[in-house]
Design a protein around this motif. Structure first.
Motif, mmCIF file in Angstrom:
data_model
loop_
_atom_site.group_PDB
_atom_site.id
_atom_site.type_symbol
_atom_site.label_atom_id
_atom_site.label_comp_id
_atom_site.label_asym_id
_atom_site.label_seq_id
_atom_site.Cartn_x
_atom_site.Cartn_y
_atom_site.Cartn_z
ATOM 1 N N PHE A 289 0.703 -1.128 -0.054
ATOM 2 C CA PHE A 289 0.103 -0.187 0.116
ATOM 3 C C PHE A 289 0.886 1.382 0.043
ATOM 4 O O PHE A 289 0.356 2.380 -0.568
ATOM 5 N N LEU A 290 2.178 1.339 0.654
ATOM 6 C CA LEU A 290 2.917 2.369 0.572
ATOM 7 C C LEU A 290 3.189 2.694 -0.859
ATOM 8 O O LEU A 290 3.422 3.691 -1.549
ATOM 9 N N PHE A 291 4.004 1.457 -1.569
ATOM 10 C CA PHE A 291 4.411 1.628 -2.871
ATOM 11 C C PHE A 291 3.227 2.091 -3.631
ATOM 12 O O PHE A 291 3.341 2.886 -4.707
ATOM 13 N N ASN A 292 2.099 1.450 -3.557
ATOM 14 C CA ASN A 292 0.843 1.899 -4.416
ATOM 15 C C ASN A 292 0.475 3.483 -4.403
ATOM 16 O O ASN A 292 0.235 4.104 -5.226
ATOM 17 N N ALA A 293 0.756 3.893 -2.977
ATOM 18 C CA ALA A 293 0.474 5.428 -2.773
ATOM 19 C C ALA A 293 1.478 6.186 -3.591
ATOM 20 O O ALA A 293 1.037 7.024 -4.093
ATOM 21 N N ILE A 324 -4.359 -4.869 -14.316
ATOM 22 C CA ILE A 324 -3.746 -6.523 -14.742
ATOM 23 C C ILE A 324 -2.498 -6.767 -14.298
ATOM 24 O O ILE A 324 -2.163 -7.819 -13.865
ATOM 25 N N ALA A 325 -1.683 -5.802 -14.720
ATOM 26 C CA ALA A 325 -0.093 -6.169 -14.673
ATOM 27 C C ALA A 325 0.189 -6.319 -13.264
ATOM 28 O O ALA A 325 0.945 -7.007 -12.521
ATOM 29 N N GLY A 326 -0.686 -5.343 -12.390
ATOM 30 C CA GLY A 326 -0.038 -5.175 -11.153
ATOM 31 C C GLY A 326 -0.705 -6.430 -10.324
ATOM 32 O O GLY A 326 -0.064 -7.175 -9.479
ATOM 33 N N LEU A 327 -2.029 -6.916 -10.460
ATOM 34 C CA LEU A 327 -2.377 -8.197 -9.987
ATOM 35 C C LEU A 327 -1.800 -9.577 -10.266
ATOM 36 O O LEU A 327 -1.497 -10.368 -9.304
ATOM 37 N N ALA A 343 2.686 -3.009 -7.060
ATOM 38 C CA ALA A 343 2.111 -2.082 -6.421
ATOM 39 C C ALA A 343 2.201 -0.784 -7.195
ATOM 40 O O ALA A 343 1.221 -0.067 -7.537
ATOM 41 N N LEU A 344 3.340 -0.594 -7.842
ATOM 42 C CA LEU A 344 3.615 0.288 -8.925
ATOM 43 C C LEU A 344 2.614 0.299 -10.098
ATOM 44 O O LEU A 344 2.023 1.172 -10.489
ATOM 45 N N CYS A 345 2.575 -0.740 -10.758
ATOM 46 C CA CYS A 345 1.698 -0.873 -11.784
ATOM 47 C C CYS A 345 0.235 -0.703 -11.320
ATOM 48 O O CYS A 345 -0.672 0.132 -11.964
ATOM 49 N N TYR A 346 -0.307 -1.324 -10.351
ATOM 50 C CA TYR A 346 -1.739 -1.319 -9.767
ATOM 51 C C TYR A 346 -1.941 0.224 -9.344
ATOM 52 O O TYR A 346 -2.988 0.682 -9.685
ATOM 53 N N ALA A 352 -4.998 6.680 -11.796
ATOM 54 C CA ALA A 352 -5.731 7.178 -13.043
ATOM 55 C C ALA A 352 -7.252 6.861 -13.354
ATOM 56 O O ALA A 352 -7.837 7.584 -13.649
ATOM 57 N N LEU A 353 -7.643 5.966 -12.885
ATOM 58 C CA LEU A 353 -8.863 5.447 -13.420
ATOM 59 C C LEU A 353 -9.858 5.958 -12.031
ATOM 60 O O LEU A 353 -11.268 6.158 -12.576
ATOM 61 N N GLN A 354 -9.602 5.971 -10.950
ATOM 62 C CA GLN A 354 -10.795 6.205 -9.802
ATOM 63 C C GLN A 354 -11.278 7.976 -10.051
ATOM 64 O O GLN A 354 -12.494 7.805 -9.952
ATOM 65 N N PRO A 355 -10.250 8.654 -10.069
ATOM 66 C CA PRO A 355 -10.946 10.049 -10.255
ATOM 67 C C PRO A 355 -11.403 10.214 -11.702
ATOM 68 O O PRO A 355 -12.455 11.207 -11.695
ATOM 69 N N THR A 356 -10.948 9.320 -12.694
ATOM 70 C CA THR A 356 -11.604 9.456 -13.849
ATOM 71 C C THR A 356 -13.231 9.375 -13.903
ATOM 72 O O THR A 356 -14.032 9.943 -14.445
#
Length: 441
Positions: A289-293, A324-327, A343-346, A352-356
């Motif tokens: 989750f840190l890398f994801n952030a 998909i790449a992240g999972l 985490a970087l890919c996800y 990009a997608l959530q605020p979109t």
């Protein structure tokens, strides 16, 4: 679809500010809202496993019941916001959520804990709808994608670092200090929310005083009288529209469905990442989750501007491919380095997608329906997390957590198929039918 012109069109002045004090306070409130949620949400599986010997079903139920109760709360919260009951929904929701959070400490059985999750979810569903609606009301329309992108960054960062903080606090100090921290976050929201409301009342008072002074000092000409009458008619129409029961906006269905599908994968992450870490022999799975952030912070400034220029079509497919790449990388991870790549890919895809999705839904409805749009966005998110936890938890019980993340790719693949069909149809649709939906019913 929202065309580039529609996404960027506005009645606002070019110099309209985005980073106002009110916007900053709203963003801080939203950060605390979701930080409290995800700190506790990610830590409950280990707590339930160690204290109640709960299996995967009860772990997923703990996530799902909270999300479903939040959805029920938003069904009436959106309409209450349209009717001007913002303060009641906001402070009532905070009080209910505070009661539910403190109740975790007194829950001696798994049934009591589940009841507290339902209570918390109900309060969370109320106030979590209010803050984004307030934000969408003050962001200049020609910067809506950028503004909601930065506002949504607080949500995504909370979803990213909240689980890491929660798992660390529980591991080092136990579950009770985590409950105390979560309760403090909700208490802080009370004065911040009051400041927002007081600021709005002061602005309204100043505007009314200025309007009164202008009318008192100027004798209206015939042209001014006509303009004043037209303004009164428009204001009355908007007021009547707000009082009428809002018809469901069909244009919300597609972005809601896409948001739901991508949120299913997050349900598997937040509910089972700690248990996956044990299975894969990864010492600190919370680092995901840190890398994801960090990835979310990197992508957000660019994704919002891309949305304002090209609309959602520029982000739908690339973002899904990154998910998909992240999972897949996560399912192969057996070290912190593997977590970093996943985490970087996800994070790039999710950021990009959530605020979109949220901006897209806000822009296809009338201004007075933004509460409904934000409610739909959050409901599709919570429903995806809830069902994702249950479906993927069932898969994990039958196979493994590693296989579970590979199977979750199916939902993103379905997302890509639906998004591709939408984009093909959008090219055949006249430009005027792709514009932002702004009218008075």
């Amino acid at each position: 679809m929202i065309s580039p012109q529609a996404a960027g069109q506005s009645d606002d002045k070019p110099a309209a500010k985005l980073w106002t004090g009110e916007f900053l306070v709203l963003t801080a409130c939203n950060l605390l809202v979701f930080l409290n949620l995800h700190m506790i949400l990610s830590s409950l599986p280990l707590y339930m496993r160690s204290h109640f010997h709960a299996g995967d079903f009860y772990v997923s139920l703990c996530t799902s019941l909270m999300a479903l109760s939040a959805i029920v709360a938003r069904l009436f919260s959106a309409r209450a916001l349209e009717l001007g009951k913002r303060n009641v929904i906001l402070f009532g929701g905070l009080a209910i959520a505070l009661f539910g959070t403190v109740g975790y400490y007194f829950s001696a059985t798994i049934v009591a804990l589940l009841v507290m999750r339902v209570i918390f979810g109900f309060g969370f569903g109320m106030y979590s709808t209010t803050f984004p609606t307030m934000a969408s009301d003050i962001i200049p329309r020609n910067r809506m994608g950028e503004g909601m992108g930065y506002f949504g960054l607080s949500t995504t960062i909370s979803m990213s670092i909240g689980p890491m903080i929660g798992m660390w606090v529980e591991k080092q100090y136990g579950f009770t200090p985590l409950v105390v921290i979560g309760s403090i976050f909700i208490l802080i929201l009370f004065p911040l929310a009051y400041r927002l409301i007081s600021s709005k009342k002061r602005k309204q008072a100043v505007q009314q005083e200025q309007a009164y002074s202008a009318n008192a000092m100027n004798v209206p000409t015939q042209q001014n009288a006509v303009q004043s009458a037209q303004t009164d008619v428009a204001t009355t129409a908007l007021s009547d529209a707000a009082r009428k029961p809002s018809t469901f906006e069909k244009k919300l269905l597609l972005p809601s469905l896409l948001n739901f599908l991508m949120s299913i994968t997050y349900g598997g992450l937040v509910s089972f990442i700690a248990l996956f870490g044990s299975e894969a022999h990864i010492a600190n799975p919370g680092y995901f989750f840190l890398f994801n952030a960090l990835a979310v912070i990197l992508i957000r400034p660019f994704s919002g501007k891309l949305y304002d220029r090209f609309g959602p079509k520029a982000l739908l497919i690339p973002g899904a491919v990154l998910l998909i790449a992240g999972l897949l990388l996560l399912s192969l991870a057996h070290s912190t380095l593997g977590l970093f790549g996943a985490a970087l890919c996800y994070g790039l895809g999710w950021g990009a997608l959530q605020p979109t999705m949220q901006t897209w839904m806000i822009q296809v409805v009338n201004p007075h329906q933004r509460g409904m749009a934000n409610g739909m966005f959050l409901n599709s998110l919570d429903l995806g997390v809830a069902l994702g936890a249950m479906i993927l938890g069932t898969i994990a019980s039958a196979t493994s957590y590693t296989s579970m993340y590979r199977y979750s790719v199916v939902f993103v693949a379905l997302y890509i198929v639906i998004g591709a069909i939408y984009m093909v149809k959008a090219k055949k649709t006249p430009a005027q039918s792709q514009s932002v939906h702004i009218k008075v019913d």
